[in-house]
Design a protein around this motif. Sequence first.
Motif, PDB file in Angstrom:
ATOM      1  N   GLN A  41       0.827  -1.206   0.000  1.00 25.93           N
ATOM      2  CA  GLN A  41       0.000   0.000   0.000  1.00 25.93           C
ATOM      3  C   GLN A  41       0.865   1.261   0.000  1.00 25.93           C
ATOM      4  O   GLN A  41       0.534   2.252  -0.649  1.00 25.93           O
ATOM      5  CB  GLN A  41      -0.972  -0.010   1.184  1.00 25.93           C
ATOM      6  CG  GLN A  41      -2.017  -1.119   1.109  1.00 25.93           C
ATOM      7  CD  GLN A  41      -2.842  -1.037  -0.151  1.00 25.93           C
ATOM      8  OE1 GLN A  41      -3.445  -0.011  -0.462  1.00 25.93           O
ATOM      9  NE2 GLN A  41      -2.849  -2.114  -0.926  1.00 25.93           N
ATOM     10  N   SER A  46      -1.184   4.364  -1.277  1.00 27.84           N
ATOM     11  CA  SER A  46      -2.563   4.174  -0.838  1.00 27.84           C
ATOM     12  C   SER A  46      -2.633   4.392   0.671  1.00 27.84           C
ATOM     13  O   SER A  46      -1.649   4.212   1.385  1.00 27.84           O
ATOM     14  CB  SER A  46      -3.012   2.747  -1.180  1.00 27.84           C
ATOM     15  OG  SER A  46      -4.234   2.452  -0.542  1.00 27.84           O
ATOM     16  N   ASP A  47      -3.812   4.766   1.170  1.00 28.61           N
ATOM     17  CA  ASP A  47      -3.976   4.951   2.612  1.00 28.61           C
ATOM     18  C   ASP A  47      -4.592   3.726   3.277  1.00 28.61           C
ATOM     19  O   ASP A  47      -5.000   3.786   4.427  1.00 28.61           O
ATOM     20  CB  ASP A  47      -4.809   6.208   2.901  1.00 28.61           C
ATOM     21  CG  ASP A  47      -6.275   6.027   2.552  1.00 28.61           C
ATOM     22  OD1 ASP A  47      -6.608   5.132   1.739  1.00 28.61           O
ATOM     23  OD2 ASP A  47      -7.108   6.778   3.100  1.00 28.61           O
ATOM     24  N   LYS A  48      -4.639   2.582   2.586  1.00 26.55           N
ATOM     25  CA  LYS A  48      -5.196   1.354   3.169  1.00 26.55           C
ATOM     26  C   LYS A  48      -4.155   0.733   4.098  1.00 26.55           C
ATOM     27  O   LYS A  48      -3.496  -0.254   3.786  1.00 26.55           O
ATOM     28  CB  LYS A  48      -5.614   0.381   2.071  1.00 26.55           C
ATOM     29  CG  LYS A  48      -6.771   0.902   1.244  1.00 26.55           C
ATOM     30  CD  LYS A  48      -7.113  -0.025   0.117  1.00 26.55           C
ATOM     31  CE  LYS A  48      -8.206   0.610  -0.745  1.00 26.55           C
ATOM     32  NZ  LYS A  48      -8.389  -0.117  -1.997  1.00 26.55           N
ATOM     33  N   ASP A  53      -6.944   4.108   6.189  1.00 25.25           N
ATOM     34  CA  ASP A  53      -8.264   3.504   5.993  1.00 25.25           C
ATOM     35  C   ASP A  53      -8.237   2.091   6.560  1.00 25.25           C
ATOM     36  O   ASP A  53      -8.074   1.103   5.835  1.00 25.25           O
ATOM     37  CB  ASP A  53      -8.611   3.500   4.505  1.00 25.25           C
ATOM     38  CG  ASP A  53     -10.038   3.062   4.227  1.00 25.25           C
ATOM     39  OD1 ASP A  53     -10.668   2.455   5.121  1.00 25.25           O
ATOM     40  OD2 ASP A  53     -10.522   3.310   3.112  1.00 25.25           O
ATOM     41  N   PRO A  55     -10.573   0.036   7.917  1.00 25.60           N
ATOM     42  CA  PRO A  55     -11.520  -0.993   7.458  1.00 25.60           C
ATOM     43  C   PRO A  55     -11.127  -1.613   6.105  1.00 25.60           C
ATOM     44  O   PRO A  55     -11.222  -2.833   5.931  1.00 25.60           O
ATOM     45  CB  PRO A  55     -12.850  -0.255   7.370  1.00 25.60           C
ATOM     46  CG  PRO A  55     -12.724   0.845   8.387  1.00 25.60           C
ATOM     47  CD  PRO A  55     -11.277   1.278   8.283  1.00 25.60           C
ATOM     48  N   CYS A  56     -10.661  -0.798   5.166  1.00 25.28           N
ATOM     49  CA  CYS A  56     -10.227  -1.341   3.870  1.00 25.28           C
ATOM     50  C   CYS A  56      -8.965  -2.187   4.032  1.00 25.28           C
ATOM     51  O   CYS A  56      -8.831  -3.250   3.419  1.00 25.28           O
ATOM     52  CB  CYS A  56      -9.997  -0.232   2.861  1.00 25.28           C
ATOM     53  SG  CYS A  56     -11.533   0.445   2.205  1.00 25.28           S
ATOM     54  N   PHE A  57      -8.043  -1.728   4.872  1.00 27.86           N
ATOM     55  CA  PHE A  57      -6.838  -2.501   5.163  1.00 27.86           C
ATOM     56  C   PHE A  57      -7.211  -3.844   5.786  1.00 27.86           C
ATOM     57  O   PHE A  57      -6.687  -4.895   5.384  1.00 27.86           O
ATOM     58  CB  PHE A  57      -5.919  -1.711   6.101  1.00 27.86           C
ATOM     59  CG  PHE A  57      -4.763  -2.513   6.624  1.00 27.86           C
ATOM     60  CD1 PHE A  57      -3.650  -2.745   5.828  1.00 27.86           C
ATOM     61  CD2 PHE A  57      -4.788  -3.040   7.906  1.00 27.86           C
ATOM     62  CE1 PHE A  57      -2.586  -3.498   6.301  1.00 27.86           C
ATOM     63  CE2 PHE A  57      -3.729  -3.785   8.386  1.00 27.86           C
ATOM     64  CZ  PHE A  57      -2.623  -4.017   7.587  1.00 27.86           C
ATOM     65  N   ASN A  59      -9.893  -5.534   5.462  1.00 28.66           N
ATOM     66  CA  ASN A  59     -10.469  -6.404   4.439  1.00 28.66           C
ATOM     67  C   ASN A  59      -9.382  -7.028   3.558  1.00 28.66           C
ATOM     68  O   ASN A  59      -9.451  -8.210   3.217  1.00 28.66           O
ATOM     69  CB  ASN A  59     -11.478  -5.637   3.586  1.00 28.66           C
ATOM     70  CG  ASN A  59     -12.231  -6.556   2.663  1.00 28.66           C
ATOM     71  OD1 ASN A  59     -12.736  -7.605   3.065  1.00 28.66           O
ATOM     72  ND2 ASN A  59     -12.307  -6.180   1.402  1.00 28.66           N
ATOM     73  N   LEU A  60      -8.361  -6.245   3.202  1.00 30.61           N
ATOM     74  CA  LEU A  60      -7.244  -6.784   2.418  1.00 30.61           C
ATOM     75  C   LEU A  60      -6.516  -7.890   3.191  1.00 30.61           C
ATOM     76  O   LEU A  60      -6.181  -8.936   2.631  1.00 30.61           O
ATOM     77  CB  LEU A  60      -6.250  -5.681   2.051  1.00 30.61           C
ATOM     78  CG  LEU A  60      -6.701  -4.629   1.046  1.00 30.61           C
ATOM     79  CD1 LEU A  60      -5.652  -3.526   0.933  1.00 30.61           C
ATOM     80  CD2 LEU A  60      -6.959  -5.268  -0.317  1.00 30.61           C
ATOM     81  N   GLN A  63      -8.709 -11.043   3.275  1.00 32.20           N
ATOM     82  CA  GLN A  63      -8.693 -11.775   2.006  1.00 32.20           C
ATOM     83  C   GLN A  63      -7.390 -12.554   1.820  1.00 32.20           C
ATOM     84  O   GLN A  63      -7.405 -13.728   1.428  1.00 32.20           O
ATOM     85  CB  GLN A  63      -8.903 -10.817   0.831  1.00 32.20           C
ATOM     86  CG  GLN A  63     -10.294 -10.251   0.761  1.00 32.20           C
ATOM     87  CD  GLN A  63     -10.423  -9.174  -0.313  1.00 32.20           C
ATOM     88  OE1 GLN A  63      -9.620  -9.078  -1.231  1.00 32.20           O
ATOM     89  NE2 GLN A  63     -11.452  -8.355  -0.185  1.00 32.20           N
ATOM     90  N   HIS A  95     -13.895   0.858  15.297  1.00 34.63           N
ATOM     91  CA  HIS A  95     -14.569   0.567  14.028  1.00 34.63           C
ATOM     92  C   HIS A  95     -15.507  -0.626  14.223  1.00 34.63           C
ATOM     93  O   HIS A  95     -15.234  -1.500  15.043  1.00 34.63           O
ATOM     94  CB  HIS A  95     -13.556   0.230  12.933  1.00 34.63           C
ATOM     95  CG  HIS A  95     -12.812   1.403  12.417  1.00 34.63           C
ATOM     96  ND1 HIS A  95     -13.380   2.341  11.580  1.00 34.63           N
ATOM     97  CD2 HIS A  95     -11.530   1.804  12.610  1.00 34.63           C
ATOM     98  CE1 HIS A  95     -12.478   3.265  11.279  1.00 34.63           C
ATOM     99  NE2 HIS A  95     -11.350   2.972  11.900  1.00 34.63           N
TER     100      HIS A  95
END
Length: 174
Positions: A41, A46-48, A53, A55-57, A59-60, A63, A95
């Motif tokens: 990232q 990116s800010d993941k 971010d 929540p997006c991090f 999720n990555l 996965q 969160h």
Amino acid sequence: MPKRYIITGAPGTGKTSLIQALQANGHQCFSEISRKIILEQQQIKSDKTPWGDLPCFANLVYQETVRELQIPIEKNIFVDRGLPDIIAYLKAKSHPIPEYLLDFPFKTHYVSTVFLMSPWEEIYINDPQRPQSYQEALHIHQCLVQVYQNFKFTIEVVPKTTLTKRVDFIQSFI
């Protein structure tokens, strides 16, 4: 069925050094997925990240961890962090926790004993993938303990001692 031993702890507690020492002693280990994702990232600006971010991090990381959990293993192995860590990080920043994490069958993949590395100010250092303050690390530690207890894992606190003695401590459980 072989499972994964989780080595967990707040940032800067010596998890990566311990994983490397376990590998040097002949144990199969998987390195930390979240650090790999942070590096990726950062490379794409990116800010993941855990401090961007989250929540997006999360999720990555979820996965990629699920993909790793599909890799067949022939004997119990060690992993640098487990999926419950994602919950702790989300909780630390207030969160919401996604249902797919709350409903995940952790005990299907992980040994019920978790090795916890406690915050240790004398070895704590920042780096580009670990910008959290020591105080933030203490808060994350509390969240990790809470989450693993809530999911009924047995927490074994790894003593603050030499790397060799930490390896010996963990090997005494397997």
